[in-house]
Design a protein around this motif. Structure first.
Motif, PDB file in Angstrom:
ATOM      1  N   UNK A 236       0.764  -1.217  -0.024  1.00 28.02           N
ATOM      2  CA  UNK A 236      -0.118  -0.168   0.045  1.00 28.02           C
ATOM      3  C   UNK A 236       0.769   1.268   0.009  1.00 28.02           C
ATOM      4  N   UNK A 237       0.152   2.445   0.129  1.00 30.69           N
ATOM      5  CA  UNK A 237       0.847   3.695  -0.040  1.00 30.69           C
ATOM      6  C   UNK A 237       1.946   3.751   1.094  1.00 30.69           C
ATOM      7  N   UNK A 238       1.714   3.304   2.395  1.00 23.85           N
ATOM      8  CA  UNK A 238       2.752   3.356   3.515  1.00 23.85           C
ATOM      9  C   UNK A 238       3.703   2.036   3.494  1.00 23.85           C
ATOM     10  N   UNK A 241       1.664  -4.382   3.718  1.00 22.44           N
ATOM     11  CA  UNK A 241       0.853  -5.173   2.686  1.00 22.44           C
ATOM     12  C   UNK A 241      -0.465  -4.753   2.490  1.00 22.44           C
ATOM     13  N   UNK A 242      -0.994  -4.911   1.369  1.00 18.90           N
ATOM     14  CA  UNK A 242      -2.374  -4.533   1.217  1.00 18.90           C
ATOM     15  C   UNK A 242      -3.334  -5.543   1.590  1.00 18.90           C
ATOM     16  N   UNK A 243      -4.334  -5.181   2.034  1.00 19.78           N
ATOM     17  CA  UNK A 243      -5.591  -5.999   2.559  1.00 19.78           C
ATOM     18  C   UNK A 243      -6.644  -5.515   1.506  1.00 19.78           C
ATOM     19  N   UNK A 244      -7.750  -6.479   1.782  1.00 21.48           N
ATOM     20  CA  UNK A 244      -8.992  -6.323   0.700  1.00 21.48           C
ATOM     21  C   UNK A 244      -9.549  -4.871   0.970  1.00 21.48           C
ATOM     22  N   UNK A 245      -9.760  -4.237  -0.036  1.00 21.30           N
ATOM     23  CA  UNK A 245     -10.226  -2.843  -0.224  1.00 21.30           C
ATOM     24  C   UNK A 245      -9.125  -1.737  -0.264  1.00 21.30           C
ATOM     25  N   UNK A 247      -6.764   0.983  -0.908  1.00 15.85           N
ATOM     26  CA  UNK A 247      -6.499   1.801  -2.105  1.00 15.85           C
ATOM     27  C   UNK A 247      -5.087   1.946  -2.560  1.00 15.85           C
ATOM     28  N   UNK A 248      -4.650   2.241  -3.798  1.00 17.46           N
ATOM     29  CA  UNK A 248      -3.351   2.547  -4.092  1.00 17.46           C
ATOM     30  C   UNK A 248      -2.391   1.272  -3.934  1.00 17.46           C
ATOM     31  N   UNK A 249      -2.886   0.095  -3.939  1.00 17.87           N
ATOM     32  CA  UNK A 249      -2.045  -0.829  -3.895  1.00 17.87           C
ATOM     33  C   UNK A 249      -1.101  -0.913  -5.088  1.00 17.87           C
ATOM     34  N   UNK A 250       0.100  -1.386  -5.112  1.00 17.01           N
ATOM     35  CA  UNK A 250       0.981  -1.749  -6.073  1.00 17.01           C
ATOM     36  C   UNK A 250       1.746  -2.959  -6.105  1.00 17.01           C
ATOM     37  N   UNK A 251       1.714  -3.787  -7.212  1.00 18.73           N
ATOM     38  CA  UNK A 251       2.031  -5.071  -6.868  1.00 18.73           C
ATOM     39  C   UNK A 251       3.135  -5.449  -7.805  1.00 18.73           C
TER      40      UNK A 251
END
Length: 262
Positions: A236-238, A241-245, A247-251
């Protein structure tokens, strides 16, 4: 050898079944004869006939090798038995896919070498055109208990004996892994373990059966299917790790996860 009893010939034109007559031995003075009618088996002595049973025996001549083995109004079907098609005096008296055998006054299937030799709604079976049904989609053909629709000829086609590219498996059999450009075959609701190239499939495979991204993308470009992917190392922006929902995830990367219908 079967023979048509002349006094009853005209009656045949009004019957729906293939009436097969078996004559007695006239050389020995035997006037007994039997015939197989739509409602059962009859025994006759001269003009006096009586019903014997609801089913007809396989009398000599009932099975056939050619149209000539059958009573007038019938032809030798692909199953090797005589089938009814009607009497005729010319081509106009016969249905599509049949022509008039003038010598026997009988409608017989058109000869063929390929399905394209037959009218729409007929397939070539053992050198003769046989009726199936007409259709515009695979669903229509399958709804009439046929395998698929030859849309170029609007003709219902028999199912592929090796299995179909359509339909879902309802058995506890693991789906086989197929090469790119192919899909698993299903027979009687179960995976057969075999694959078919998409180009030779009997029906258009469902989006969900496309195991490879390139195959799904081809159907995506046609406006039919949508490829699903799973992201790898998504943050995520910080930098969390991304969670469901989120915003702004980068893989870092994406892997193909399946195909769905648009």
């Amino acid at each position: 050898m079967m023979k048509l009893i002349a006094p009853l010939a005209l009656a045949l034109t009004t019957l729906t079944g293939c009436e097969l007559y078996f004559g007695g031995d006239g050389d020995n003075g035997d006037d007994r004869w039997t015939y197989c009618a739509a409602d059962g088996y009859y025994e006759c002595y001269g003009d006096d006939c009586r019903w014997l049973s609801a089913s007809c025996p396989q009398e000599p001549g009932y099975e056939c090798d050619s149209n000539a083995d059958c009573a007038a109004g019938c032809y030798c079907g692909a199953s090797g038995t005589c089938e009814e098609a009607g009497f005729c005096g010319g081509e106009e008296d016969c249905p599509d896919g049949f022509h008039c055998d003038v010598d026997r006054s009988s409608c017989v299937p058109d000869a063929c070498e390929a399905n394209s030799d037959c009218d729409d709604g007929y397939v070539c079976n053992n050198g003769a055109c046989e009726v199936t049904c007409t259709c515009t989609t695979d669903a229509e053909a399958q709804g009439a208990n046929w395998g698929y629709c030859d849309e170029a000829r609007n003709t219902c086609m028999p199912p592929n004996e090796a299995g179909t590219c359509g339909g879902a498996s309802t058995c506890n059999i693991i789906e086989p892994t197929c090469p790119a450009g192919s899909v698993p075959l299903v027979l009687e609701g179960c995976y057969t373990g075999e694959c078919s190239t998409i180009a030779t499939c009997d029906v258009t495979p469902a989006c969900e059966s496309l195991q490879h991204e390139a195959d799904c993308l081809t159907r995506f470009n046609a406006g039919e299917c949508f490829p699903q992917t799973n992201g790898l190392n998504c943050r995520g922006p910080n930098n969390q790790p991304c969670l469901d929902g989120t915003v702004g995830c980068v893989c870092e990367d994406y892997v193909y996860a399946g195909c769905t219908t648009l």
